[in-house]
Design a protein around this motif. Structure first.
Motif, PDB file in Angstrom:
ATOM      1  N   ARG A   1      -5.932   7.015  -0.169  1.00 26.35           N
ATOM      2  CA  ARG A   1      -6.313   7.581   1.119  1.00 26.35           C
ATOM      3  C   ARG A   1      -5.073   7.701   2.039  1.00 26.35           C
ATOM      4  O   ARG A   1      -4.854   8.732   2.664  1.00 26.35           O
TER       5      ARG A   1
ATOM      6  N   MET B   1      -3.804   2.884   8.946  1.00 31.36           N
ATOM      7  CA  MET B   1      -4.295   1.663   8.285  1.00 31.36           C
ATOM      8  C   MET B   1      -5.298   0.918   9.152  1.00 31.36           C
ATOM      9  O   MET B   1      -5.089   0.779  10.357  1.00 31.36           O
TER      10      MET B   1
ATOM     11  N   GLU C   1      -9.067  -2.339  -4.819  1.00 27.39           N
ATOM     12  CA  GLU C   1      -9.108  -1.991  -3.394  1.00 27.39           C
ATOM     13  C   GLU C   1      -7.781  -1.392  -2.916  1.00 27.39           C
ATOM     14  O   GLU C   1      -7.772  -0.441  -2.138  1.00 27.39           O
TER      15      GLU C   1
ATOM     16  N   ARG D   1      -7.418   2.209  -4.248  1.00 25.84           N
ATOM     17  CA  ARG D   1      -8.344   3.104  -3.548  1.00 25.84           C
ATOM     18  C   ARG D   1      -7.815   3.417  -2.134  1.00 25.84           C
ATOM     19  O   ARG D   1      -7.782   4.572  -1.713  1.00 25.84           O
ATOM     20  N   ARG D   2      -7.391   2.395  -1.441  1.00 21.36           N
ATOM     21  CA  ARG D   2      -6.928   2.560  -0.071  1.00 21.36           C
ATOM     22  C   ARG D   2      -5.567   3.268  -0.037  1.00 21.36           C
ATOM     23  O   ARG D   2      -5.300   4.072   0.865  1.00 21.36           O
TER      24      ARG D   2
ATOM     25  N   ASP E   1      -7.413  -2.641   5.109  1.00 20.07           N
ATOM     26  CA  ASP E   1      -6.238  -2.172   4.354  1.00 20.07           C
ATOM     27  C   ASP E   1      -5.157  -3.245   4.386  1.00 20.07           C
ATOM     28  O   ASP E   1      -4.555  -3.591   3.355  1.00 20.07           O
TER      29      ASP E   1
ATOM     30  N   LEU F   1       0.823  -1.219   0.000  1.00 19.84           N
ATOM     31  CA  LEU F   1       0.000   0.000   0.000  1.00 19.84           C
ATOM     32  C   LEU F   1       0.855   1.266   0.000  1.00 19.84           C
ATOM     33  O   LEU F   1       0.387   2.333  -0.400  1.00 19.84           O
TER      34      LEU F   1
END
Ligand SMILES: [Zn+2]
Length: 430
Positions: A426, A96, A419, A422-423, A100, A71
């Motif tokens: 953030r 997180m 996913e 997208r995460r 996540d 991530l």
């Protein structure tokens, strides 16, 4: 499942050179390799798979990593370990949540499987979500709760212990659990000692970052008078030790390596992460001659920046040969053993890492029609020095296919990509 893999090529590492191959039939019965022979008449209930275009090897064992750091990939490329951790990683990790970690872990596992890895190590937080991802991916892993802060150590130790009890030897033995005091600069000596004691009581390993940078050793020495490894040994932490998995070990003295050898520890080399963070290059002559079990890990994807063990083996081999100025310092066989059986031994999976009768059926099918394997002058050499993840066709763990014809069976990769992206957006803006 009972399956005969017909006419597969395997590396004949028994001959010492590791360069020769044999063509064999492999009988997989349940979770194990039951038999290997020139020809096997299939048992009545067996299916037969034509494996004549494949090199079949054990799956790689990625012995050190932090899955969910996928991530955070690409967030900080030109900084030292200390700045990378404190300014870029820790603040985002604090944001997180469990999902996540779950999706980030699935992405790392997918990358690993698609490049020939079947067994992984992880040290992170929200580790139940990591275990959930490992269970669905169908792979093997040794998981630890990383404790990367000096506050509330007692609560963290208890959580680590509860995780070990909850997950050790679960999922048909595919999941093992361990303790993970993060590093000498984030865990007090008392906390490290307690981790060792609990691990000893529960019969599990300890995953621990050690001697990664010169600064770590200098800062620790300024307070305690000696290097972390020597200090812990003098305090008796390594007496009757649980199995220690020491990650990095970039800056080592002969005494440090001798302590780890006496303690029966394994060292996980993480060459790409160490190079990228400017942490240094180990004295490979010292490590190779130390008698310590050496294995290989990618580390997290935020400092590597992928989860590709074949790439890791290749870079390690190249840097070993280049830094010692001796191309004979590491053989193909030894390098592959670090990526296979040495890693399995370090993580406590004793029957993993070889293609042999009685071993776990954790197998990777490499497509010998891929141009990187042409002209097959030396298949082991082509695997190490020419091939890449493109040649990984299918992967089996514990006798079950987890990837077939390039498709992962337990992971919805489109959903995971969506996913994670997208995460990650953030977290990056946090
Ligand atoms: Zn690490």
């Amino acid at each position: 499942m009972v399956l005969v893999l017909r006419s597969a090529r395997i590396l004949d590492t028994g001959r010492g050179s590791g360069d020769a191959t044999q063509t064999v039939d492999i009988l997989v019965d349940g979770m194990k390799i039951a038999r290997i022979a020139d020809h096997i008449d299939p048992p009545e209930d067996a299916s037969v798979f034509d494996a004549s275009r494949y090199l079949i090897t054990p799956g790689f064992v990625n012995a050190h990593g932090h899955f969910a750091m996928t991530l955070l990939r690409g967030l900080a490329d030109e900084v030292s370990l200390e700045v990378w951790l404190k300014q870029y990683m820790f603040p985002r990790e604090a944001l997180m949540n469990g999902d996540d970690v779950y999706y980030g872990s699935l992405l790392a596992l997918a990358e690993g499987m698609m490049s020939g890895t079947t067994t992984f190590a992880d040290m992170y937080f929200s580790e139940d979500d990591v275990a959930r991802a490992v269970g669905e991916a169908g792979v093997r892993a040794n998981l630890s709760t990383g404790t990367a802060s000096l506050d509330n150590e007692h609560g963290k130790l208890q959580k680590s212990e509860e995780f070990v009890v909850r997950w050790n030897n679960k999922a048909d033995g595919r999941i093992k659990a361990s303790f993970g005091p993060h590093a000498p600069y984030t865990a007090s000596p008392e906390f490290v000692q307690e981790n060792f004691e609990r691990a000893r009581e529960l019969g599990v390993i300890v995953q621990f970052h050690l001697h990664e940078t010169r600064k770590e050793i200098e800062d620790f020495t300024a307070v305690h008078g000696t290097s972390p490894i020597t200090y812990y040994a003098e305090q008796g932490f390594f007496d009757n030790p649980p199995r220690l998995l020491a990650a990095h070990c970039v800056h080592m003295t002969a005494r440090d390596t001798e302590i780890l050898r006496e303690a029966g520890a394994s060292i996980v080399l993480n060459i790409q992460s160490n190079l990228k963070l400017g942490s240094g290059i180990p004295d490979y002559r010292l490590l190779l001659g130390s008698g310590v079990n050496l294995c290989i890990g990618t580390d997290g994807a935020a400092s590597n920046d992928n989860v590709d063990m074949l790439e890791e083996l290749r870079v390690l081999g190249l840097v070993m040969k280049g830094s010692t100025q001796d191309a004979a310092d590491i053989s193909n066989t030894s390098l592959l053993a670090m990526g296979w059986s040495n890693g399995a031994k370090a993580l406590g999976f004793e029957d993993v890492g070889t293609v042999s009768e009685g071993a776990a059926a954790d197998l990777v099918l490499w497509d010998l029609d891929d141009e990187s394997f042409c002209p097959q002058n030396n298949v082991a050499s082509h695997l190490l020095w020419s091939a890449n993840s493109r040649a990984v066709d299918s992967v089996m763990v514990a006798g079950s296919w987890v990837m077939e014809n390039g498709q992962l069976l337990g992971i919805d990769l489109d959903k995971v990509r969506f996913e994670v992206a997208r995460r990650a957006r953030r977290l990056a803006s946090g």
